[in-house]
Design a protein around this motif. Structure first.
Motif, PDB file in Angstrom:
ATOM      1  N   ASN A   1     -37.271  41.097 -27.750  1.00  0.00           N
ATOM      2  CA  ASN A   1     -37.375  41.136 -29.205  1.00  0.00           C
ATOM      3  C   ASN A   1     -37.040  42.528 -29.706  1.00  0.00           C
ATOM      4  N   ALA A   2     -35.975  43.092 -29.190  1.00  0.00           N
ATOM      5  CA  ALA A   2     -35.633  44.488 -29.465  1.00  0.00           C
ATOM      6  C   ALA A   2     -35.352  44.716 -30.942  1.00  0.00           C
ATOM      7  N   SER A   3     -35.969  45.741 -31.459  1.00  0.00           N
ATOM      8  CA  SER A   3     -35.689  46.200 -32.810  1.00  0.00           C
ATOM      9  C   SER A   3     -35.613  47.714 -32.776  1.00  0.00           C
ATOM     10  N   ALA A   4     -35.090  48.292 -33.822  1.00  0.00           N
ATOM     11  CA  ALA A   4     -34.838  49.726 -33.814  1.00  0.00           C
ATOM     12  C   ALA A   4     -35.902  50.483 -34.599  1.00  0.00           C
ATOM     13  N   ASP A   5     -36.075  51.733 -34.246  1.00  0.00           N
ATOM     14  CA  ASP A   5     -36.790  52.704 -35.053  1.00  0.00           C
ATOM     15  C   ASP A   5     -36.080  54.026 -34.824  1.00  0.00           C
ATOM     16  N   ALA A   6     -36.532  55.085 -35.455  1.00  0.00           N
ATOM     17  CA  ALA A   6     -35.816  56.363 -35.384  1.00  0.00           C
ATOM     18  C   ALA A   6     -35.661  56.884 -33.960  1.00  0.00           C
ATOM     19  N   LEU A   7     -36.650  56.639 -33.110  1.00  0.00           N
ATOM     20  CA  LEU A   7     -36.589  57.147 -31.739  1.00  0.00           C
ATOM     21  C   LEU A   7     -36.055  56.129 -30.743  1.00  0.00           C
ATOM     22  N   HIS A   8     -35.893  54.886 -31.171  1.00  0.00           N
ATOM     23  CA  HIS A   8     -35.432  53.821 -30.260  1.00  0.00           C
ATOM     24  C   HIS A   8     -34.399  52.933 -30.951  1.00  0.00           C
ATOM     25  N   PRO A   9     -33.226  53.514 -31.268  1.00  0.00           N
ATOM     26  CA  PRO A   9     -32.189  52.676 -31.887  1.00  0.00           C
ATOM     27  C   PRO A   9     -31.731  51.583 -30.924  1.00  0.00           C
ATOM     28  N   VAL A  10     -31.280  50.493 -31.496  1.00  0.00           N
ATOM     29  CA  VAL A  10     -30.806  49.355 -30.708  1.00  0.00           C
ATOM     30  C   VAL A  10     -29.330  49.155 -31.012  1.00  0.00           C
ATOM     31  N   VAL A  11     -28.534  48.995 -29.966  1.00  0.00           N
ATOM     32  CA  VAL A  11     -27.116  48.682 -30.110  1.00  0.00           C
ATOM     33  C   VAL A  11     -26.900  47.293 -29.534  1.00  0.00           C
TER      34      VAL A  11
ATOM     35  N   ILE B   1     -25.750  41.440 -25.808  1.00  0.00           N
ATOM     36  CA  ILE B   1     -26.588  42.270 -24.950  1.00  0.00           C
ATOM     37  C   ILE B   1     -27.230  43.306 -25.864  1.00  0.00           C
ATOM     38  N   LYS B   2     -28.564  43.355 -25.877  1.00  0.00           N
ATOM     39  CA  LYS B   2     -29.273  44.347 -26.683  1.00  0.00           C
ATOM     40  C   LYS B   2     -29.577  45.559 -25.814  1.00  0.00           C
ATOM     41  N   VAL B   3     -29.163  46.733 -26.281  1.00  0.00           N
ATOM     42  CA  VAL B   3     -29.395  47.983 -25.566  1.00  0.00           C
ATOM     43  C   VAL B   3     -30.364  48.818 -26.398  1.00  0.00           C
ATOM     44  N   VAL B   4     -31.567  49.049 -25.858  1.00  0.00           N
ATOM     45  CA  VAL B   4     -32.568  49.861 -26.543  1.00  0.00           C
ATOM     46  C   VAL B   4     -32.445  51.282 -25.998  1.00  0.00           C
ATOM     47  N   LEU B   5     -32.168  52.227 -26.888  1.00  0.00           N
ATOM     48  CA  LEU B   5     -31.976  53.622 -26.497  1.00  0.00           C
ATOM     49  C   LEU B   5     -33.276  54.401 -26.684  1.00  0.00           C
ATOM     50  N   ASP B   6     -33.439  55.483 -25.940  1.00  0.00           N
ATOM     51  CA  ASP B   6     -34.658  56.286 -26.007  1.00  0.00           C
ATOM     52  C   ASP B   6     -34.320  57.710 -26.441  1.00  0.00           C
TER      53      ASP B   6
END
Length: 75
Positions: free
Chosen positions: A16-26, A35-40
């Motif tokens: 259920n990936a969603s984005a925030d300022a520190l964890h954008p999702v591409v 494919i959801k990529v959660v960045l840190d």
């Protein structure tokens, strides 16, 4: 590929990936689905900014994946 606007779900859940300022999702749009990529950005701010700049420029458009291990890694 497209960057997702920040909704309000748990950003650490890949399902259920969603984005925030520190964890954008591409989202990678592929012929077999998304494919959801959660960045840190908290742990790797320069790497995330660099990757997002490439995404925004269209650098990865039409990229071909050569090897996929289901549930593990895409090369």
């Amino acid at each position: 590929q497209k960057e997702v606007a920040p909704p309000s779900n748990d950003p650490k859940s890949a399902k259920n990936a969603s984005a925030d300022a520190l964890h954008p999702v591409v989202i990678l749009d592929t012929s077999l689905g998304e494919i959801k990529v959660v960045l840190d950005k908290e742990r790797a701010p320069q790497t995330v900014d660099n990757f997002l700049a490439y995404v925004a420029s269209g650098f990865y458009d039409q990229t071909i994946f050569h090897q996929v291990f289901k549930g593990y890694v895409v090369v």
